[in-house]
Design a protein around this motif. Structure first.
Motif, mmCIF file in Angstrom:
data_model
loop_
_atom_site.group_PDB
_atom_site.id
_atom_site.type_symbol
_atom_site.label_atom_id
_atom_site.label_comp_id
_atom_site.label_asym_id
_atom_site.label_seq_id
_atom_site.Cartn_x
_atom_site.Cartn_y
_atom_site.Cartn_z
ATOM 1 N N GLY A 56 23.202 36.514 -0.430
ATOM 2 C CA GLY A 56 23.677 34.904 -0.752
ATOM 3 C C GLY A 56 22.752 34.610 -1.800
ATOM 4 N N ASP A 57 23.221 33.119 -2.229
ATOM 5 C CA ASP A 57 22.456 32.556 -3.345
ATOM 6 C C ASP A 57 20.999 32.434 -3.129
ATOM 7 O OD1 ASP A 57 24.683 32.692 -4.900
ATOM 8 O OD2 ASP A 57 25.190 30.469 -4.306
ATOM 9 N N VAL A 58 20.724 31.860 -1.882
ATOM 10 C CA VAL A 58 19.113 31.456 -1.649
ATOM 11 C C VAL A 58 18.909 32.651 -0.790
ATOM 12 C CG1 VAL A 58 17.460 29.762 -0.763
ATOM 13 C CG2 VAL A 58 19.814 28.924 -1.838
ATOM 14 N N GLU A 59 18.052 33.460 -1.085
ATOM 15 C CA GLU A 59 17.210 34.378 -0.444
ATOM 16 C C GLU A 59 16.183 33.726 0.207
ATOM 17 O OE1 GLU A 59 17.088 38.402 -1.635
ATOM 18 O OE2 GLU A 59 18.094 38.063 -3.516
ATOM 19 N N ASP A 60 15.865 33.658 1.410
ATOM 20 C CA ASP A 60 14.645 32.952 2.028
ATOM 21 C C ASP A 60 13.403 33.902 1.720
ATOM 22 O OD1 ASP A 60 13.305 31.219 3.764
ATOM 23 O OD2 ASP A 60 13.382 32.646 5.353
ATOM 24 N N LYS A 61 12.544 33.204 1.155
ATOM 25 C CA LYS A 61 11.153 33.646 0.921
ATOM 26 C C LYS A 61 9.937 33.239 1.401
ATOM 27 C CE LYS A 61 10.155 30.469 -2.939
ATOM 28 N NZ LYS A 61 9.804 30.468 -4.476
ATOM 29 N N GLY A 62 10.377 32.522 2.775
ATOM 30 C CA GLY A 62 9.333 32.220 3.671
ATOM 31 C C GLY A 62 9.140 30.702 3.393
ATOM 32 N N ILE A 63 7.984 30.129 4.284
ATOM 33 C CA ILE A 63 7.535 28.879 3.939
ATOM 34 C C ILE A 63 7.194 28.438 2.481
ATOM 35 C CG2 ILE A 63 6.948 28.313 6.402
ATOM 36 C CD1 ILE A 63 3.930 28.682 5.541
ATOM 37 N N LEU A 64 7.604 27.448 1.995
ATOM 38 C CA LEU A 64 7.403 26.962 0.717
ATOM 39 C C LEU A 64 5.977 26.475 0.352
ATOM 40 C CD1 LEU A 64 10.892 26.011 -0.162
ATOM 41 C CD2 LEU A 64 9.774 28.275 -0.498
ATOM 42 N N ALA A 65 5.124 25.803 1.627
ATOM 43 C CA ALA A 65 4.135 25.069 1.459
ATOM 44 C C ALA A 65 2.842 25.192 2.554
ATOM 45 C CB ALA A 65 4.316 23.712 1.099
ATOM 46 N N ASP A 66 1.795 24.946 2.647
ATOM 47 C CA ASP A 66 1.024 25.280 3.703
ATOM 48 C C ASP A 66 0.687 24.235 4.764
ATOM 49 O OD1 ASP A 66 0.462 27.886 2.584
ATOM 50 O OD2 ASP A 66 -1.354 26.879 1.292
ATOM 51 N N CYS A 67 1.575 23.069 4.425
ATOM 52 C CA CYS A 67 1.399 21.856 5.422
ATOM 53 C C CYS A 67 2.416 22.479 6.811
ATOM 54 C CB CYS A 67 2.183 20.619 4.702
ATOM 55 S SG CYS A 67 3.654 20.898 4.052
ATOM 56 N N LYS A 68 2.128 21.638 7.581
ATOM 57 C CA LYS A 68 2.933 22.004 9.171
ATOM 58 C C LYS A 68 3.858 20.880 9.520
ATOM 59 C CE LYS A 68 -0.133 25.691 10.278
ATOM 60 N NZ LYS A 68 -0.902 25.822 8.870
ATOM 61 N N PHE A 69 4.832 21.394 10.192
ATOM 62 C CA PHE A 69 6.003 20.448 10.750
ATOM 63 C C PHE A 69 6.871 21.402 11.582
ATOM 64 C CE2 PHE A 69 9.861 18.249 11.248
ATOM 65 C CZ PHE A 69 9.294 16.692 11.696
#
Length: 501
Positions: free
Chosen positions: A19-32
């Motif tokens: 696909g177009d957007v290959e998931d590379k995991g979380i983009l930041a160290d904050c949590k939600f």
């Protein structure tokens, strides 16, 4: 005949499609955690402590450039009934002003912006959909790159939350303004709206535009007999019919794709002053999005219903021949086949041998992708399609379509994940790509397994009139008619002419 000198032996290693957007995991160290949200969260989206920032480098946020246009990759997470989560990639954009002007999200005035000290909290809304979003910064990876967490509600109901990465979309610092000998020779703004497509014939450039803010869309005509000094000769905008997105011509007929009415036909026997002839209704509530002429046929792509094929025996009086159902965005004809960029339904191939019995012969599915535009040629004895998407992380794919029932991805070319490409044109071994905020990109595709950029030119400037925070701004249309020049349509700057390589 092959598209150019033989440099590729036709061998390749098949590439997997992600696909177009290959998931590379979380983009930041904050949590939600979307599985554990407060029932009152939609009344609290303006809170500065909405997210856990304990692992963030918030002291870096003071270095973020507090002006400019940022495009944002959103990695959303939605809670599932079984207790798991589903990743939902999407995007947005925001504009920061430090000159007293209005900062925006979704091109709408923001509701809250706190950039004091080590904080970044932005809240905005899209009134027509009832969407409200909070973006909270976690770390400034660089002065022009921000990561953080987000949460959104729609009409008072929580929809998703997750992490984001935002990039200011001015040219990348490590890249020069241009390369490969590509030079801007001239430019001229259009008279109406945002310029989105262009066609060149009879020594004139026909630039169509769509409405924007308080400006109508329409058609602007330029005399380009001297491409270094284009002269505007006409400006046309029809009342109630001026959302014009595509344009093509045959002989003395000009065809405009109208989102309002279908296809608008003009007589250009006097090329400087087009004369309205008729509108071709494509039925329903939607008009044509793009048009293509090949031989004696006009193809009008209507996203809500299908591809309308007209007989052009008499170019000023097209006759509807048939309709291929679907959701097409654009198309290309090559060696008796119609290649349709079929939006969310992938890339479809049809046999045109019998217009009374057009059959689908192949389809390439792009997970979570959007097939937008394409071009096809012969390389190394194989039929190769260059397929391009739209939306963030869209990119160029090289596909072996020699056997339509077994389409194989063999090459790719990508830019930044936060930007989108738009139209492309194949000329010989060179692929000219209009890549919105990334400008004009020229790829050597003689070896389709190794697509290689050989030239580029930036065009996107934040200070140009009508700029906003949309993903779809910058270079839209490109034509290479073979006269030694490259003609492009840039949303704000209008007609821009470069030298052909």
């Amino acid at each position: 005949m092959d598209a150019g000198p033989y440099v590729w032996d036709g061998t390749y290693v098949p590439l997997e499609e992600h696909g177009d957007v290959e998931d590379k995991g979380i983009l930041a160290d904050c949590k939600f955690d979307p599985r554990n949200v407060s029932p009152t969260i939609c009344n609290e989206l303006d809170r500065a402590d909405l997210f856990d920032l304990s692992q963030c480098e918030t002291q870096s946020l003071g270095a973020l450039v507090q002006e400019g246009i940022y495009q944002v990759e959103l990695r959303g997470e939605r809670a599932l009934p079984d207790g798991g989560t589903r990743i939902v990639p999407s995007s947005t954009g925001f504009l920061l002003r430090d000159d007293g002007g209005t900062s925006t999200l979704y091109d709408q005035p923001i509701l809250k912006l706190d950039m004091e000290g080590d904080r970044f909290v932005l809240q905005g809304q899209l009134p027509r959909t009832g969407l409200v979003m909070n973006l909270t910064g976690c770390e400034a990876k660089a002065p022009n790159i921000l990561t953080g967490c987000f949460a959104s509600c729609r009409r008072g109901q929580f929809t998703q939350g997750g992490t984001f990465e935002a990039h200011r979309v001015v040219k990348q610092e490590a890249e020069p303004e241009s390369s490969g000998g590509l030079a801007l020779l001239s430019e001229h703004r259009v008279s109406t709206g945002l310029a989105v497509d262009i066609y060149v014939t009879k020594g004139h450039a026909y630039v169509v535009s769509m409405p924007h803010q308080d400006q109508l869309g329409g058609l602007t005509v330029f005399d380009v007999s001297n491409p270094r000094n284009p002269v505007r000769t006409a400006s046309i905008s029809l009342p109630g019919d001026n959302f014009w997105n595509g344009v093509w011509a045959k002989d003395n007929a000009l065809y405009v794709a109208s989102n309002d009415s279908g296809v608008v036909v003009y007589d250009i026997s006097q090329p400087a002053e087009p004369l309205f002839v008729r509108s071709l209704s494509t039925g329903g509530d939607g008009g044509a999005h793009t048009v293509l002429v090949d031989g004696n046929f006009l193809y009008a792509m209507v996203p809500i219903s299908g591809t309308f094929i007209y007989d052009l025996t008499h170019p000023l009086d097209p006759v509807l021949r048939t309709v291929i159902p679907g959701g097409p965005h654009d198309s290309f004809v090559y060696e008796g086949r119609l290649y349709i960029s079929d939006s969310s339904d992938g890339y479809a191939l049809f046999d045109l041998a019998n217009l009374d019995d057009i059959r689908e012969v192949g389809r390439y599915i792009i997970p979570n992708g959007f097939s937008h535009h394409n071009a096809v040629g012969t390389f190394g004895g194989k039929t190769i399609a260059f397929e391009g998407g739209e939306f963030n992380a869209s990119h160029v794919r090289a596909l072996d379509v020699t056997d339509p029932a077994n389409i194989v991805k063999i090459g790719t070319f990508k830019m930044r994940r936060v930007t989108s490409m738009h139209n492309l044109i194949l000329r010989g071994n060179l692929l000219y790509v209009a890549w919105y905020q990334e400008g004009l990109r020229v790829l050597d595709v003689s070896n389709p397994t190794q697509l290689r950029q050989v030239a580029h030119h930036h065009v996107f400037r934040e200070t140009d009139p009508l700029r906003g925070d949309s993903l779809f701004e910058g270079l839209f249309g490109v034509r290479v008619p073979g006269d030694g020049y490259v003609y492009t349509a840039e949303s704000s700057r209008g007609l821009m002419i470069f030298n052909e390589l």
